[in-house]
Design a protein around this motif. Structure first.
Motif, PDB file in Angstrom:
ATOM      1  N   GLU A  39       0.832  -1.206   0.000  1.00 54.42           N
ATOM      2  CA  GLU A  39       0.000   0.000   0.000  1.00 54.42           C
ATOM      3  C   GLU A  39       0.869   1.259   0.000  1.00 54.42           C
ATOM      4  O   GLU A  39       0.565   2.234  -0.707  1.00 54.42           O
ATOM      5  CB  GLU A  39      -0.941  -0.015   1.209  1.00 54.42           C
ATOM      6  N   SER A  43       1.163   4.098  -3.006  1.00 57.40           N
ATOM      7  CA  SER A  43       1.025   5.522  -2.723  1.00 57.40           C
ATOM      8  C   SER A  43       2.213   6.309  -3.288  1.00 57.40           C
ATOM      9  O   SER A  43       2.033   7.336  -3.945  1.00 57.40           O
ATOM     10  CB  SER A  43       0.911   5.734  -1.220  1.00 57.40           C
ATOM     11  N   ASN A  46       2.119   6.255  -7.018  1.00 58.31           N
ATOM     12  CA  ASN A  46       0.892   6.827  -7.565  1.00 58.31           C
ATOM     13  C   ASN A  46       0.233   5.858  -8.564  1.00 58.31           C
ATOM     14  O   ASN A  46      -0.147   6.244  -9.662  1.00 58.31           O
ATOM     15  CB  ASN A  46       1.170   8.196  -8.199  1.00 58.31           C
TER      16      ASN A  46
END
Length: 122
Positions: A39, A43, A46
């Motif tokens: 995760e 992030s 992107n």
């Protein structure tokens, strides 16, 4: 980027834990840690998490660099020496083991700048 390197390290630690976990409790903890790392990676990159979840190969043993070096040998008729793969039975050029690589590296250092056919590396 330092942050990405740290995330990759966390993922690697989680994968090593999954390989060696002996009970369900530890497996669940390492799975959760791996999920958190993915995760965070999503992030930073992107990108959707689904892309990263399917991007990496499953880890089944201790993650070490896997090096596969191949080379070819010609006989006097310029025919390539081939080997049959034990995995699938298909023909391929030779896979060179660690001892071959070490010998070739030493030979290269001794004979730098010379034509390969001009010297004997044995």
């Amino acid at each position: 980027m330092k942050e990405l390197e740290q995330i990759k390290r966390i993922k690697a630690l989680a994968e090593m834990g999954l390989v060696y976990a002996e009970d369900e409790y530890n497996r669940e903890r390492y799975e959760e840690l791996k999920q958190i790392a993915l995760e965070l990676m999503a992030s930073v990159a992107n990108q959707p998490l689904s892309i990263l979840e399917n991007f990496y190969m499953p880890v089944t043993d201790y993650p070490t660099p896997k090096v596969d070096v191949r080379g070819f040998v010609l006989n006097e008729k310029n025919q390539v020496l081939m080997a049959k793969e034990s995995i699938d039975g298909k023909w391929t050029i030779l896979r060179m083991g660690r001892s071959w690589l070490h010998s070739l590296n030493l030979c290269h250092k001794r004979n730098r700048g010379r034509n390969w056919a001009e010297h004997n590396c044995s």
